[in-house]
Design an enzyme around this catalytic site. Structure first.
Site, short mmCIF file in Angstrom:
data_model
loop_
_atom_site.label_atom_id
_atom_site.label_comp_id
_atom_site.label_asym_id
_atom_site.label_seq_id
_atom_site.Cartn_x
_atom_site.Cartn_y
_atom_site.Cartn_z
N SER A 129 21.84 -6.63 -22.68
CA SER A 129 21.52 -6.14 -24.02
C SER A 129 22.54 -5.26 -24.50
O SER A 129 22.60 -4.63 -25.25
CB SER A 129 20.48 -5.13 -23.89
OG SER A 129 19.18 -5.95 -23.47
N LYS A 175 26.82 -9.22 -25.25
CA LYS A 175 27.46 -10.19 -24.83
C LYS A 175 27.32 -11.43 -25.78
O LYS A 175 28.40 -12.21 -26.43
CB LYS A 175 27.15 -10.68 -23.38
CG LYS A 175 27.51 -9.97 -22.22
CD LYS A 175 27.27 -10.26 -20.95
CE LYS A 175 26.08 -11.00 -20.71
NZ LYS A 175 25.15 -9.78 -20.61
N ALA A 222 26.15 -11.69 -28.71
CA ALA A 222 26.57 -11.21 -30.43
C ALA A 222 27.98 -11.33 -30.27
O ALA A 222 28.52 -11.98 -31.06
CB ALA A 222 26.15 -9.83 -30.54
N GLU A 268 20.18 -19.45 -22.43
CA GLU A 268 19.11 -18.48 -22.34
C GLU A 268 18.28 -18.52 -23.70
O GLU A 268 17.01 -18.55 -23.75
CB GLU A 268 19.83 -17.07 -22.03
CG GLU A 268 18.96 -16.06 -21.94
CD GLU A 268 19.19 -14.52 -21.77
OE1 GLU A 268 18.81 -13.77 -20.98
OE2 GLU A 268 20.57 -14.57 -22.12
N GLN A 292 26.86 -12.04 -15.92
CA GLN A 292 26.02 -10.55 -15.96
C GLN A 292 26.96 -9.61 -14.82
O GLN A 292 27.86 -10.26 -13.91
CB GLN A 292 25.04 -10.66 -15.04
CG GLN A 292 23.78 -11.66 -16.00
CD GLN A 292 23.22 -10.73 -17.26
OE1 GLN A 292 23.93 -9.57 -17.45
NE2 GLN A 292 22.07 -10.96 -17.65
N ARG A 321 29.08 -10.14 -11.02
CA ARG A 321 27.92 -10.17 -10.29
C ARG A 321 27.80 -11.53 -9.25
O ARG A 321 28.28 -12.51 -9.74
CB ARG A 321 26.51 -10.33 -11.05
CG ARG A 321 25.12 -10.32 -10.15
CD ARG A 321 24.14 -10.15 -11.47
NE ARG A 321 22.65 -10.54 -10.65
CZ ARG A 321 21.56 -10.34 -11.69
NH1 ARG A 321 21.59 -10.38 -12.62
NH2 ARG A 321 20.47 -10.63 -10.99
N GLU A 322 27.28 -11.43 -8.13
CA GLU A 322 26.93 -12.48 -7.12
C GLU A 322 28.16 -13.43 -6.31
O GLU A 322 28.03 -14.13 -5.45
CB GLU A 322 26.16 -13.70 -7.94
CG GLU A 322 24.60 -13.23 -8.08
CD GLU A 322 23.80 -13.96 -8.65
OE1 GLU A 322 22.66 -14.16 -8.23
OE2 GLU A 322 24.12 -14.61 -9.83
N GLY A 371 32.69 -13.14 -5.80
CA GLY A 371 34.07 -12.63 -6.18
C GLY A 371 34.86 -13.79 -6.68
O GLY A 371 36.13 -13.82 -7.18
N ARG A 412 45.82 -12.81 -16.56
CA ARG A 412 46.84 -13.63 -15.59
C ARG A 412 48.21 -13.56 -16.25
O ARG A 412 49.09 -13.81 -15.72
CB ARG A 412 46.23 -14.90 -15.11
CG ARG A 412 47.15 -15.51 -14.28
CD ARG A 412 46.22 -16.60 -13.45
NE ARG A 412 45.37 -16.22 -12.49
CZ ARG A 412 44.21 -16.83 -12.02
NH1 ARG A 412 43.97 -18.04 -12.36
NH2 ARG A 412 43.31 -16.30 -11.07
#
Length: 485
Positions: free
Chosen positions: A221, A224, A226, A249, A371, A392-393, A395, A433
């Site tokens: 919310s 992202k 948008a 989504e 996310q 998230r989730e 590395g 980079r």
């Protein structure tokens, strides 16, 4: 040599065909390797054990590879000794067979041609094996069709990719190519990549660069989707560059309504139908979406799209539609390889690698939304800005990305209660980079689902401010409203 044992399968027996092979060429290559050390190096650079169809030839080649890894010379004596130590000397036919191989080739002059033949035969055999596996699974009613498609694409890709090696390039040739690229950029006043539509971002990135994986991350919310839609619209409408938007989504209709809200300036409630449109607003809507309607913006709203299907669609879009930018909303909703189900971190890592490999393979930038973990909200003290460790989730997302952008809204983080700060936003380039990192101030107009730069926001406010006319001291005259459209 005795007739070699060959692998057969149901299809080959049914059709009466033998797998593609060139046993005499295999013997010539092994013979050349026994004659000259340079042939060993050349063959090992291009071939592997599976390049040989005859299992005895595979054993001999593997023994030669082991000798090279041990920094030992390759000749009849050393290869015989290595095969004996591995327990394979009798299986290949003994030293007599090795002596016979060295007589199969007069010189190593045609080795390059022989190697090319073996690679072609290996690709053919791998394609046959892949086809048989696909055929077997296609007849199996218990196999999910989406998994079948993903497996089929993966096997065919592996059949060709495993046997194709990129040539080593001399630094001089690479530098010449780099100089030509620099010269082209010097002669061009524009950006080297796909424009974002935001001057402050393009000044740092020079546009989204080909083959780059760009991660755009934020908490739910925050904006992202948008922001990603703004990027897609700017490239497709303002710069006439084909863009593909994969939405895992939201539906295509929902995305279209968001784009129409940003494009027309009408409130989201009116576009959604919660508030009725006036007659002049219908005219405004129709007029302002003309450019958007004609733009080369392609939307795919397949939910939970498997990475194999995504890779295939990107290939078609780049080849047939000339797509210059790919956007994925969002990474964690993609399906990774089926064998990694239940191992979430490894699955996300595989998805991340596939995105980067796809960007590199087709030479297009891919912007993947991601996310952030709850740490980004729960962190106390400091500025409250997201960090790379908040991805998230996995590395591997940070590792694979060429650039990582965060959207940071202080009011969303509870860091400001000032109503004037409600629209203030930062786009943080946390990893770059090939360039500098930065914190770029932006303004988020949530009612228009639109990001703008501060200078543009000031211009809008100035345009809406009352103007004093001669003889009018109360500043009551305003700019024409939408009614005058």
């Amino acid at each position: 040599m005795a007739e070699p044992k060959t692998r057969t399968n149901y299809t080959e027996l049914e059709m009466g065909n033998k797998p593609p092979q060139a046993l005499d060429v295999e013997e010539a290559v092994l013979g050349a390797m026994l004659l000259e050390q340079s042939s060993v190096d050349q063959a090992m650079e291009e071939l592997n054990a599976n390049s040989f169809y005859d299992p005895r030839h595979k054993m001999i080649y593997e023994a030669m590879c082991k000798l090279v890894n041990e920094h030992s010379p390759v000749d009849i004596v050393t290869v015989s000794s290595k095969l004996k130590s591995l327990g394979n000397l009798d299986a290949v036919g003994g030293p007599v067979v090795l002596s016979g191989l060295s007589g199969k080739v007069a010189s190593a002059a045609h080795l390059e041609f022989y190697i090319k033949i073996l690679k072609q035969k290996a690709i053919q055999r791998d394609l046959i094996t892949a086809s048989n596996l696909i055929l077997k699974n296609a007849y199996d009613e218990s196999v999910d069709v989406d998994k079948l498609i993903d497996m089929a694409q993966t096997k065919v890709f592996e059949a060709t990719d495993n046997n194709i090696k990129r040539d080593v390039r001399e630094i001089g040739a690479v530098i010449n190519e780099a100089i030509n690229s620099i010269q082209d950029l010097q002669n061009s006043s524009g950006l080297s990549g796909v424009p974002s539509g935001f001057v402050s971002i393009d000044r740092i990135t020079m546009g989204w660069q080909p083959s780059d994986l760009i991660i755009l991350a934020a908490r739910p919310s925050v904006g992202k989707t948008a922001f990603a839609l703004n990027l897609a619209r700017n490239a497709a409408v303002e710069h006439q560059m084909p863009v593909a938007f994969f939405s895992l989504e939201m539906s295509a209709i929902q995305l279209a309504k968001r784009l129409m809200t940003s494009e027309t300036g009408l409130s989201a409630d009116k576009i959604k139908g919660g508030v009725k449109l006036e007659g002049y607003e219908w005219q405004q809507l129709e007029f302002k979406i003309k450019a958007l309607s004609k733009s080369a913006l392609y939307i795919d709203d397949t939910p939970s799209i498997p990475v194999g299907e995504f890779r295939s669609k990107v290939k078609n879009l780049v080849k047939n539609k000339g797509v210059r930018l790919i956007i994925v909303d969002y990474l964690q909703l993609m399906q990774g390889p089926s064998e990694l189900k239940g191992m979430r971190e490894q699955e996300v890592a595989a998805i991340s690698r596939t995105l980067k490999a796809t960007a590199k393979e087709h030479n297009v930038p891919i912007i993947a939304l991601s996310q952030l973990s709850r740490q980004a909200v729960q962190r106390t003290g400091g500025t409250g800005k997201p960090q790379l460790s908040d991805l998230r989730e996995s590395g591997s997302i940070e590792q694979d990305a060429d650039m990582v952008l965060f959207i940071h809204r202080p009011d969303y983080m509870g860091m400001s209660e000032n109503p004037e700060d409600r629209e203030k936003t930062q786009v943080i380039i946390a990893k770059h980079r090939n360039g500098e990192t930065a914190e770029i101030n932006m303004v988020f107009k949530s009612e228009q689902v639109k990001f703008i730069e501060p200078d543009e926001a000031m211009d809008i406010r100035a345009a809406r401010a009352p103007i004093a006319f001669a003889g009018n001291t109360d500043n009551s005259e305003d700019f024409p409203s939408n009614e005058a459209f």
